[in-house]
Design an enzyme around this catalytic site. Structure first.
Site, PDB file in Angstrom:
ATOM      1  N   GLY A 126       0.837  -1.211   0.000  1.00 38.44           N
ATOM      2  CA  GLY A 126       0.000   0.000   0.000  1.00 38.44           C
ATOM      3  C   GLY A 126       0.861   1.246   0.000  1.00 38.44           C
ATOM      4  O   GLY A 126       2.054   1.179  -0.294  1.00 38.44           O
ATOM      5  N   ASN A 127       0.259   2.384   0.297  1.00 37.60           N
ATOM      6  CA  ASN A 127       1.044   3.623   0.401  1.00 37.60           C
ATOM      7  C   ASN A 127       0.408   4.537   1.437  1.00 37.60           C
ATOM      8  O   ASN A 127      -0.644   4.217   1.997  1.00 37.60           O
ATOM      9  CB  ASN A 127       1.173   4.307  -0.967  1.00 37.60           C
ATOM     10  CG  ASN A 127      -0.169   4.705  -1.543  1.00 37.60           C
ATOM     11  OD1 ASN A 127      -0.854   5.572  -1.005  1.00 37.60           O
ATOM     12  ND2 ASN A 127      -0.578   4.055  -2.636  1.00 37.60           N
ATOM     13  N   TYR A 128       1.085   5.657   1.697  1.00 36.82           N
ATOM     14  CA  TYR A 128       0.681   6.517   2.818  1.00 36.82           C
ATOM     15  C   TYR A 128      -0.440   7.510   2.488  1.00 36.82           C
ATOM     16  O   TYR A 128      -0.741   8.378   3.294  1.00 36.82           O
ATOM     17  CB  TYR A 128       1.888   7.312   3.317  1.00 36.82           C
ATOM     18  CG  TYR A 128       2.892   6.464   4.058  1.00 36.82           C
ATOM     19  CD1 TYR A 128       2.526   5.801   5.220  1.00 36.82           C
ATOM     20  CD2 TYR A 128       4.208   6.343   3.605  1.00 36.82           C
ATOM     21  CE1 TYR A 128       3.447   5.036   5.914  1.00 36.82           C
ATOM     22  CE2 TYR A 128       5.124   5.578   4.292  1.00 36.82           C
ATOM     23  CZ  TYR A 128       4.742   4.920   5.449  1.00 36.82           C
ATOM     24  OH  TYR A 128       5.636   4.169   6.139  1.00 36.82           O
ATOM     25  N   ALA A 162      -3.984   7.643  -4.997  1.00 34.97           N
ATOM     26  CA  ALA A 162      -2.596   7.212  -5.165  1.00 34.97           C
ATOM     27  C   ALA A 162      -2.646   5.714  -5.445  1.00 34.97           C
ATOM     28  O   ALA A 162      -2.690   4.908  -4.527  1.00 34.97           O
ATOM     29  CB  ALA A 162      -1.799   7.511  -3.905  1.00 34.97           C
TER      30      ALA A 162
END
Ligand code: C5P
Length: 403
Positions: A211-213, A279
């Site tokens: 995943g990402n932030y 994102a």
């Protein structure tokens, strides 16, 4: 990007006060921004500034009397009132304010005001004691109750050399108020907006993901902004920990990029405006393990990743001419050039460039600093603002693109 004032019909009313000289600057700013300006001046206004200057700058004869003396030509205040998208009276003296509040239509300017169908703004300018007089205070309150927008005078040195409140607001600030008025008017009632937001989670096994932030805050702020202007909003979001507060937002929760694309197809096909603020992970594990991956003593491990679909590029490839699609870009080098390339490659109308250089911009924060690039090559840079205020700027730009 079309300037918001292009082709707008503005009646600029000028009354007899020293500040009339500042109206020349206001007139120039309006004309430069593409507005069509008709100056209406009171008889005493002409004592302060000449109609010749105003006619030359506006490109239209100045209107002052009901009739042209030698030809008998009648000037129709009713037509002017209908023609105007906005009437701005700057400066507005105590006398004109009093006449407007009480319907004393003894000159062309006040009759035009009484005939004006659209919004009216006034920028009072007078001495501090006149400004504070109960009659002025009451007249201004009356005008406000009629929906007139009062551009409050500033405090400072007045023509009388006294110091106090009564100086007409600077022309540049009046101009900004006018721009803001037209931008505010750009509501989104009846428009459909689709937005992607947040990160995507790409599953490795039942308990792990890539995943990402991304917090989803920018996409959510955009959804709230569009909904507050009356749009029907569909928000397709990855896993985020924020909630929407506006009941006009239909929220679809997804996890992976593939799920996001599948959920986004219909809302984006139907949308007037589409915003890709998610994102999205560029790659996902080739396959998801059915059971939790085990260490089993191995010192290293190789994951095979495959390309995810580009949601923006896929949906924008089918974009109709009437649709406006906006993407985001976060670049570390050659920001502007790369953002423009992205815009072209993905068939977008606008790209919002997030600055990585600035503190407070980007992932997770409540603030952001952006530049908005349009497909015609124009670019607007904005200062660091709350994400909600950035959303307002972005939606304003979309509205302008739509005109
Ligand atoms: O290519 P890049 O990831 O820099 O492009 C960013 C823009 O494209 C953003 O608007 C993002 O939401 C969108 N995007 C997408 N699907 C992807 C990758 C990016 O919609 N797989």
């Amino acid at each position: 990007m079309e300037p918001i004032l292009k082709g707008k019909h503005i009646v600029l009313g000028i009354t007899g006060g020293i500040a009339a000289y500042k109206s020349v600057t206001l007139l120039r700013l309006l004309v430069k921004a593409g507005a069509e300006v008709q100056v209406v001046i009171t008889p005493s206004g002409k004592e302060f500034i000449t109609p010749v200057t105003l006619a030359a700058l506006s490109g239209k004869p100045v209107v002052s009397e009901f009739f042209t003396a030698n030809t008998g030509e009648w000037h129709s205040h009713v037509d002017l009132g209908l023609w105007a998208d906005l009437m701005v009276i700057a400066p507005a003296t105590a006398s004109t304010i009093g006449k407007m509040a009480n319907g004393i239509a003894d000159n062309m300017l006040v009759t035009t005001y009484l005939s004006a169908k659209e919004h009216v703004m006034i920028a009072p300018a007078m001495d501090l004691d006149m400004m504070a007089h109960p009659s002025t205070v009451r007249n201004l309150a009356t005008l406000e109750s009629y929906g007139v927008e009062i551009i409050e005078p500033a405090a400072g040195e007045l023509a009388s050399h006294l110091i106090g409140k009564g100086r007409m607001e600077e022309p540049e600030n009046i101009f900004t108020r006018i721009e803001k008025y037209f931008l505010r008017r750009c509501d989104l009632k009846g428009k459909k907006v689709a937005i992607t937001a947040g990160p995507t989670y790409e599953k490795l096994d039942p308990v792990r993901f890539i995943g990402n932030y991304s917090s989803g805050k920018m996409g959510f702020a955009l959804a709230e902004e569009c909904a507050s202007r009356g749009a029907e909003v569909t928000l397709i979001c990855g896993p985020v920990s924020i909630a929407v507060s506006d009941p006009n937002i239909v929220r679809i929760d997804v996890e992976s990029a593939e799920e996001m694309l599948a959920a986004a197809r219909k809302p984006f096909t139907e949308a007037d405006f589409g915003i890709f603020a998610a994102a999205v992970a560029d790659y996902r594990p080739e396959s998801m393990a059915e059971h939790k991956l085990k260490r089993e003593g191995a010192e290293d491990m190789t994951l095979r990743l495959v390309r995810n679909p580009d949601i923006a590029a896929t949906l924008a490839a089918e974009k109709r001419d009437s649709q406006v699609f906006v993407g985001f870009a976060l670049e570390t080098d050659n920001e502007h050039e790369n953002a423009l390339k992205k815009l072209r490659k993905k068939n977008l109308d606008m790209v919002v460039l997030n600055s990585l250089q600035d503190k407070g911009a980007g992932f997770g924060t409540d603030t952001n600093k952006v530049s908005i690039l349009s497909k015609d090559g124009t670019e607007k840079s904005f200062p660091l603002k709350s994400k909600r205020a950035v959303a307002t700027d972005i939606v304003n730009e979309i509205c302008v693109t739509d005109i």
